[in-house]
Design a protein around this motif. Structure first.
Motif, mmCIF file in Angstrom:
data_model
loop_
_atom_site.group_PDB
_atom_site.id
_atom_site.type_symbol
_atom_site.label_atom_id
_atom_site.label_comp_id
_atom_site.label_asym_id
_atom_site.label_seq_id
_atom_site.Cartn_x
_atom_site.Cartn_y
_atom_site.Cartn_z
ATOM 1 N N UNK A 88 74.576 31.919 15.376
ATOM 2 C CA UNK A 88 74.386 32.652 16.613
ATOM 3 C C UNK A 88 74.378 34.619 16.573
ATOM 4 N N UNK A 89 74.613 34.868 15.255
ATOM 5 C CA UNK A 89 75.072 36.392 14.759
ATOM 6 C C UNK A 89 73.303 36.867 14.815
ATOM 7 N N UNK A 90 72.407 35.641 13.617
ATOM 8 C CA UNK A 90 71.799 35.960 13.975
ATOM 9 C C UNK A 90 70.638 35.676 14.823
ATOM 10 N N UNK A 118 71.749 36.853 17.985
ATOM 11 C CA UNK A 118 72.014 37.659 18.740
ATOM 12 C C UNK A 118 71.889 39.356 18.285
ATOM 13 N N UNK A 119 71.425 39.450 17.099
ATOM 14 C CA UNK A 119 70.903 40.715 16.142
ATOM 15 C C UNK A 119 69.686 40.652 16.937
ATOM 16 N N UNK A 120 68.346 40.062 17.123
ATOM 17 C CA UNK A 120 67.155 39.554 17.355
ATOM 18 C C UNK A 120 67.412 39.852 18.847
ATOM 19 N N UNK A 121 69.108 38.936 19.536
ATOM 20 C CA UNK A 121 68.279 39.522 21.049
ATOM 21 C C UNK A 121 68.581 40.780 21.478
ATOM 22 N N UNK A 122 69.338 42.097 20.060
ATOM 23 C CA UNK A 122 69.546 43.404 20.180
ATOM 24 C C UNK A 122 68.245 44.387 20.258
ATOM 25 N N UNK A 123 67.410 43.185 19.290
ATOM 26 C CA UNK A 123 66.222 43.914 19.038
ATOM 27 C C UNK A 123 65.466 44.025 21.031
ATOM 28 N N UNK A 124 65.415 42.771 21.237
ATOM 29 C CA UNK A 124 64.815 42.684 22.488
ATOM 30 C C UNK A 124 65.180 43.862 23.761
ATOM 31 N N UNK A 125 66.179 43.582 23.345
ATOM 32 C CA UNK A 125 66.532 44.008 24.488
ATOM 33 C C UNK A 125 66.677 45.562 24.699
ATOM 34 N N UNK A 166 84.543 48.514 31.957
ATOM 35 C CA UNK A 166 85.514 49.758 31.102
ATOM 36 C C UNK A 166 84.264 50.703 30.795
ATOM 37 N N UNK A 167 83.528 49.365 30.225
ATOM 38 C CA UNK A 167 82.291 50.165 29.014
ATOM 39 C C UNK A 167 81.074 50.361 30.338
ATOM 40 N N UNK A 168 81.466 50.471 31.592
ATOM 41 C CA UNK A 168 80.463 51.336 31.995
ATOM 42 C C UNK A 168 78.630 50.818 32.208
ATOM 43 N N UNK A 169 78.675 48.806 31.747
ATOM 44 C CA UNK A 169 77.565 48.336 31.627
ATOM 45 C C UNK A 169 76.650 48.449 32.753
ATOM 46 N N UNK A 170 75.662 48.768 32.688
ATOM 47 C CA UNK A 170 73.931 48.197 33.711
ATOM 48 C C UNK A 170 73.818 46.642 33.815
ATOM 49 N N UNK A 171 73.868 46.411 32.460
ATOM 50 C CA UNK A 171 72.910 44.968 32.131
ATOM 51 C C UNK A 171 73.681 43.974 31.003
ATOM 52 N N UNK A 172 73.877 42.630 31.735
ATOM 53 C CA UNK A 172 74.449 42.003 30.802
ATOM 54 C C UNK A 172 73.628 41.423 30.643
ATOM 55 N N UNK A 173 72.761 40.655 28.953
ATOM 56 C CA UNK A 173 72.255 39.940 28.662
ATOM 57 C C UNK A 173 71.947 39.024 28.166
ATOM 58 N N UNK A 174 72.198 37.756 28.291
ATOM 59 C CA UNK A 174 72.814 36.050 27.336
ATOM 60 C C UNK A 174 71.655 35.875 27.492
ATOM 61 N N UNK A 175 72.062 35.460 25.688
ATOM 62 C CA UNK A 175 71.510 34.708 24.579
ATOM 63 C C UNK A 175 70.754 33.032 24.852
ATOM 64 N N UNK A 176 70.692 32.690 26.108
ATOM 65 C CA UNK A 176 69.995 31.485 26.500
ATOM 66 C C UNK A 176 69.474 31.524 28.065
#
Length: 432
Positions: free
Chosen positions: A30-32, A34-41, A79-89
């Motif tokens: 799943x790390x691979x 997620x890494x791609x999802x990070x690039x998409x984000x 705590x991290x002041x996140x604006x958007x949560x993105x699921x890899x599914x």
């Protein structure tokens, strides 16, 4: 439509990624993904500030990752002041609603993110129509979460009528009407593409489509081969709109080369459906040029993802030339490249940036398309220079002899031009 990740007139959105490790996907890291999802984000304009994964046997119907894990991630996001949560599914409408209540912020799934990127990148009217269609089809079952505060019609046993049409139903009807209108417009696009394709076929030029995983270097290769000015950036989905250019091969063959949209793992089915007008170029191609980023650690998985999409659009089994790109980024070790070339003996290793291997690629393209031509010997009188010039223009002259009463040629010519040169044909030759 409004971008899902907003970056204008405000700070860059802070994004938290959520991945899932399912037991049914043994062997997949799943790390691979997620890494791609990070690039998409990042491509969409967000800044990733954290990520989390959940191991589970099967997705939870209510929140996909389970209520406890959702609360844990939600606390971290606050705590991290996140604006958007993105699921890899891909999330169901109900899961999206429940997760937004838990996280108290915007929740996107992988499909929504990819659609958002495509919406930002499409420039032609056709591309914009296709993206809007996919977005609306994805949005339609999720309209309830945007209008959950509005009244519903009263109804039940013995009830006749109610409060009238709700805002939700009005919007749903408008979306359905817009979908129907876009589908009609795309039918016109398909007819136009069919007319263009028939025009190309009248020239009897071979058609090759460049396919491959996003960011494999397809646009860079098209630019290198044809001198096109297609945008080529080191980012996912840099270009969406297809571009076709003429390429004249060393074998004196004219080839139409089309750059197509990049593929990706977990490519939304609705997006494939929406892009069928564009992807028909792939289905109709005489040859697929499959570009692979050989420097990527997941090159094998990317090849499999591309093959899966090709199968979905009906292009499985078409003649394919494997092109292993970015050999300049292998950092001295070419063991993986050697293994791929052993598996694909007609494959070509290149660097579309530096130009290394391009001559070999052009030669292989000519070789792959050679069976389309007929190999024969011709005898042309010296007083017919126009015929000799025409032969050099449209054929691949392998051997020529000008001594004697006539000029003799061994040449490969397209079958549709056989009649033109019939008076000068001496004999058919065996294809080498």
């Amino acid at each position: 439509m409004k971008a899902l990740i907003e970056t204008r007139n405000r700070r860059t959105e802070r994004v938290f990624l959520v991945g899932v490790e399912l037991k049914s996907r043994n062997g997949l890291d799943p790390g691979d993904s997620l890494e791609e999802l990070a690039e998409l984000a990042a491509t969409a304009g967000g800044t990733v500030v954290g990520e989390g994964t959940q191991k589970m046997a099967a997705p939870c119907a209510a929140t996909f990752i389970g209520g406890g894990k959702a609360e844990e991630f939600a606390l971290h996001c606050r705590r991290a002041d996140v604006d958007t949560v993105i699921f890899d599914e891909e999330l169901s409408p109900a899961q999206s609603r429940n997760l937004e209540r838990t996280f108290n912020c915007k929740v996107l799934d992988r499909t929504s993110l990819i659609l958002d990127i495509f919406a930002q990148r499409a420039h032609t009217r056709e591309g914009k129509l296709q993206i809007e269609l996919a977005q609306l089809q994805h949005l339609l079952p999720r309209l309830t979460r945007f209008w959950g505060h509005l009244s519903r019609q009263k109804g039940g046993i013995g009830m006749r009528g109610g409060e009238g049409e709700t805002q939700l139903e009005t919007d749903r009807r408008r979306v359905q009407e817009r979908i129907a209108r876009i589908e009609r417009d795309l039918q016109v696009v398909r007819r136009q593409r069919s007319t263009q394709r028939q025009g190309r076929q009248r020239n009897h030029w071979a058609l090759a489509s460049i396919v491959g995983y996003t960011n494999a270097g397809k646009s860079t290769l098209l630019n290198k081969l044809t001198g096109a000015a297609v945008l080529a950036e080191d980012r996912l989905f840099a270009t969406l709109d297809p571009t076709t250019r003429r390429l004249r091969l060393p074998t004196n063959q004219n080839l139409l080369l089309t750059d197509t949209v990049g593929f990706i793992r977990k490519l939304p089915h609705g997006l494939v459906e929406a892009f069928k007008a564009t992807l028909e170029e792939v289905v109709q191609a005489d040859l697929l040029v499959h570009v692979v980023d050989i420097s990527h650690s997941q090159a094998e998985q990317q090849i499999q993802s591309v093959d899966a999409v090709l199968k979905e659009i009906g292009a499985e089994g078409k003649p394919t030339l494997m092109v292993f790109n970015k050999i300049d980024q292998l950092n001295g070790s070419r063991d993986m490249l050697t293994r791929f070339l052993e598996r694909h003996p007609h494959g070509v290793a290149i660097s579309a940036t530096s130009g290394e291997g391009i001559i070999s690629l052009l030669a292989e393209l000519g070789s792959q398309l050679r069976p389309i031509r007929q190999f024969m010997e011709l005898s042309v009188p010296h007083d017919k220079p126009g015929v000799i010039a025409r032969l050099h223009e449209v054929g691949q002259v392998i051997e020529r002899k000008y001594n004697g009463k006539t000029a003799r040629f061994k040449v490969r010519i397209p079958p549709h031009l056989r009649e033109e040169f019939a008076p000068f044909i001496v004999r058919e030759l065996q294809t080498a």
